[in-house]
Structure formats: C-alpha cells, structure tokens
Design a protein around this motif. Structure first.
Motif, PDB file in Angstrom:
ATOM      1  N   TRP A   1     -35.277  52.727  39.768  1.00 16.05           N
ATOM      2  CA  TRP A   1     -36.434  51.895  39.436  1.00 16.05           C
ATOM      3  C   TRP A   1     -37.114  51.391  40.705  1.00 16.05           C
ATOM      4  O   TRP A   1     -38.347  51.404  40.810  1.00 16.05           O
ATOM      5  CB  TRP A   1     -35.990  50.729  38.550  1.00 16.05           C
ATOM      6  CG  TRP A   1     -37.105  49.898  38.023  1.00 16.05           C
ATOM      7  CD1 TRP A   1     -37.893  50.142  36.946  1.00 16.05           C
ATOM      8  CD2 TRP A   1     -37.559  48.651  38.565  1.00 16.05           C
ATOM      9  NE1 TRP A   1     -38.801  49.133  36.778  1.00 16.05           N
ATOM     10  CE2 TRP A   1     -38.620  48.205  37.761  1.00 16.05           C
ATOM     11  CE3 TRP A   1     -37.170  47.864  39.652  1.00 16.05           C
ATOM     12  CZ2 TRP A   1     -39.291  47.023  38.008  1.00 16.05           C
ATOM     13  CZ3 TRP A   1     -37.842  46.685  39.891  1.00 16.05           C
ATOM     14  CH2 TRP A   1     -38.890  46.278  39.069  1.00 16.05           C
ATOM     15  N   LEU A   2     -36.325  50.938  41.682  1.00 13.86           N
ATOM     16  CA  LEU A   2     -36.891  50.479  42.953  1.00 13.86           C
ATOM     17  C   LEU A   2     -37.590  51.628  43.675  1.00 13.86           C
ATOM     18  O   LEU A   2     -38.703  51.465  44.196  1.00 13.86           O
ATOM     19  CB  LEU A   2     -35.793  49.872  43.835  1.00 13.86           C
ATOM     20  CG  LEU A   2     -35.225  48.537  43.355  1.00 13.86           C
ATOM     21  CD1 LEU A   2     -33.953  48.198  44.111  1.00 13.86           C
ATOM     22  CD2 LEU A   2     -36.252  47.424  43.485  1.00 13.86           C
ATOM     23  N   GLN A   3     -36.967  52.806  43.699  1.00 14.93           N
ATOM     24  CA  GLN A   3     -37.573  53.960  44.354  1.00 14.93           C
ATOM     25  C   GLN A   3     -38.872  54.371  43.663  1.00 14.93           C
ATOM     26  O   GLN A   3     -39.860  54.682  44.330  1.00 14.93           O
ATOM     27  CB  GLN A   3     -36.585  55.136  44.371  1.00 14.93           C
ATOM     28  CG  GLN A   3     -35.449  54.930  45.342  1.00 14.93           C
ATOM     29  CD  GLN A   3     -34.371  55.995  45.220  1.00 14.93           C
ATOM     30  OE1 GLN A   3     -34.183  56.589  44.164  1.00 14.93           O
ATOM     31  NE2 GLN A   3     -33.643  56.201  46.314  1.00 14.93           N
ATOM     32  N   GLU A   4     -38.879  54.368  42.337  1.00 17.13           N
ATOM     33  CA  GLU A   4     -40.095  54.725  41.593  1.00 17.13           C
ATOM     34  C   GLU A   4     -41.232  53.749  41.880  1.00 17.13           C
ATOM     35  O   GLU A   4     -42.402  54.103  41.775  1.00 17.13           O
ATOM     36  CB  GLU A   4     -39.808  54.760  40.092  1.00 17.13           C
ATOM     37  CG  GLU A   4     -38.967  55.943  39.665  1.00 17.13           C
ATOM     38  CD  GLU A   4     -38.448  55.821  38.239  1.00 17.13           C
ATOM     39  OE1 GLU A   4     -38.797  54.853  37.535  1.00 17.13           O
ATOM     40  OE2 GLU A   4     -37.673  56.710  37.832  1.00 17.13           O
ATOM     41  N   ASN A   5     -40.874  52.520  42.244  1.00 14.32           N
ATOM     42  CA  ASN A   5     -41.875  51.513  42.578  1.00 14.32           C
ATOM     43  C   ASN A   5     -42.094  51.403  44.077  1.00 14.32           C
ATOM     44  O   ASN A   5     -42.603  50.395  44.571  1.00 14.32           O
ATOM     45  CB  ASN A   5     -41.468  50.163  41.968  1.00 14.32           C
ATOM     46  CG  ASN A   5     -41.665  50.153  40.482  1.00 14.32           C
ATOM     47  OD1 ASN A   5     -42.782  50.019  40.003  1.00 14.32           O
ATOM     48  ND2 ASN A   5     -40.587  50.341  39.728  1.00 14.32           N
TER      49      ASN A   5
END
Length: 168
Positions: free
Chosen positions: A109-113
């Motif tokens: 989720w952090l990487q996607e954001n």
C-alpha cells in the motif's frame, strides 16, 4: 477530611489519597467526586477518574483544592481499572502468518502510494527515517522526525478512520 492547604501537603501525604474514591471541595463551593488517580507534584492538581458508560477524567487545579475527603479505598478490580485508564488498548493477538500478511499489505500500500519503504527484518523502514513494527498500525510507528511520524501515522491510520482495511 483534609482541610489544610492541599498544595503544601506534599507528595508523601498525597499518596494516601491515590486509588481512593474522594470528594474534592474546590473554590466557590464546587464539589467533585471520583477516584483519585494521581496528583501532579508541581502544581498539586488532582486527577479524578469516574467510571460510567464511558471513563471520565477531570483535573482539579491544585490551587483551587480546599478539602479532600476519602470516601472509600479501591478494591482490586477498581485499582486494576485505574491503572489501565491511560494504557492503549491491547493489540490483537495475531499469529506470525497474519502479521506477515499485514506487513506485506502495508508495504504494498505504501509503495502503491509512492512512499519509499523497505523491509528490515520484521519491521518496515519508511524513507529511511521511520520504523513500523508489528502489528503495523499507526501506533506502532517510531521516528525522531515528528513531521514524518505524524504524516505516516495518519496515513497508516486511514483504514481505522474510514473502516477500510488494508487489503490482505
């Protein structure tokens, strides 16, 4: 009932009132009841806790305290509740597989954001300045940079506010 100058009594005498249900008389005829949780050693302010549908905390400023009367001592259950008033709720017990799934979901989720994150053992390292430990919630973030800490905690806590869970 103690009617001498409350602020002048000092910490050793105040300890007698901790974990007791008390009635505090303050300036202008005010009266407060509750379980005395703590007394600030500098200001002599009294922290009272009341248990009802919700826990209520009231601070009576030390300079306003005129009298303190002990109504009763706390039983074991009440003493335990008083000790836990300011503790965070217990973390859910997750098995290692669930923790790994949560860590992986948060990392994705952090990487996607577009937030730089890498794994360091069981922890996530964000932008090289923040660490997120198990069980990977906003409360599990640590950083010396308060601005980044606040922003990441809010991001990680989004699912709590919107009741949306990170995809597992």
């Amino acid at each position: 009932m103690m009617q001498c100058s409350w602020p002048l009594m000092g910490p050793l005498r105040w300890l007698h009132y901790v974990n007791k249900e008390v009635k505090v008389r303050a300036g202008k005829g005010e009266e407060h009841r509750g379980w005395l949780l703590s007394v600030d050693p500098v200001s002599a302010s009294v922290v009272l806790v009341s248990f009802g549908e919700a826990v209520a905390v009231r601070v009576v400023m030390g300079h306003a305290v005129e009298a303190v009367e002990v109504l009763r001592a706390a039983d074991d259950e009440t003493a335990k509740r008083l000790r836990s008033v300011f503790l965070p709720p217990p973390s859910p017990c997750l098995d290692p597989k669930e923790l790994r799934q949560r860590r992986d979901a948060l990392r994705r989720w952090l990487q996607e954001n577009r937030i730089p994150v890498e794994e360091e053992g069981e922890e996530l390292k964000v932008a090289g300045v923040l660490t997120i430990a198990a069980p990977y919630s906003g409360q599990d973030c640590r950083s010396s940079n308060q601005i980044i800490l606040d922003r990441i905690q809010r991001l990680v806590g989004i699912q709590d506010c919107t009741n949306q869970r990170l995809p597992l």
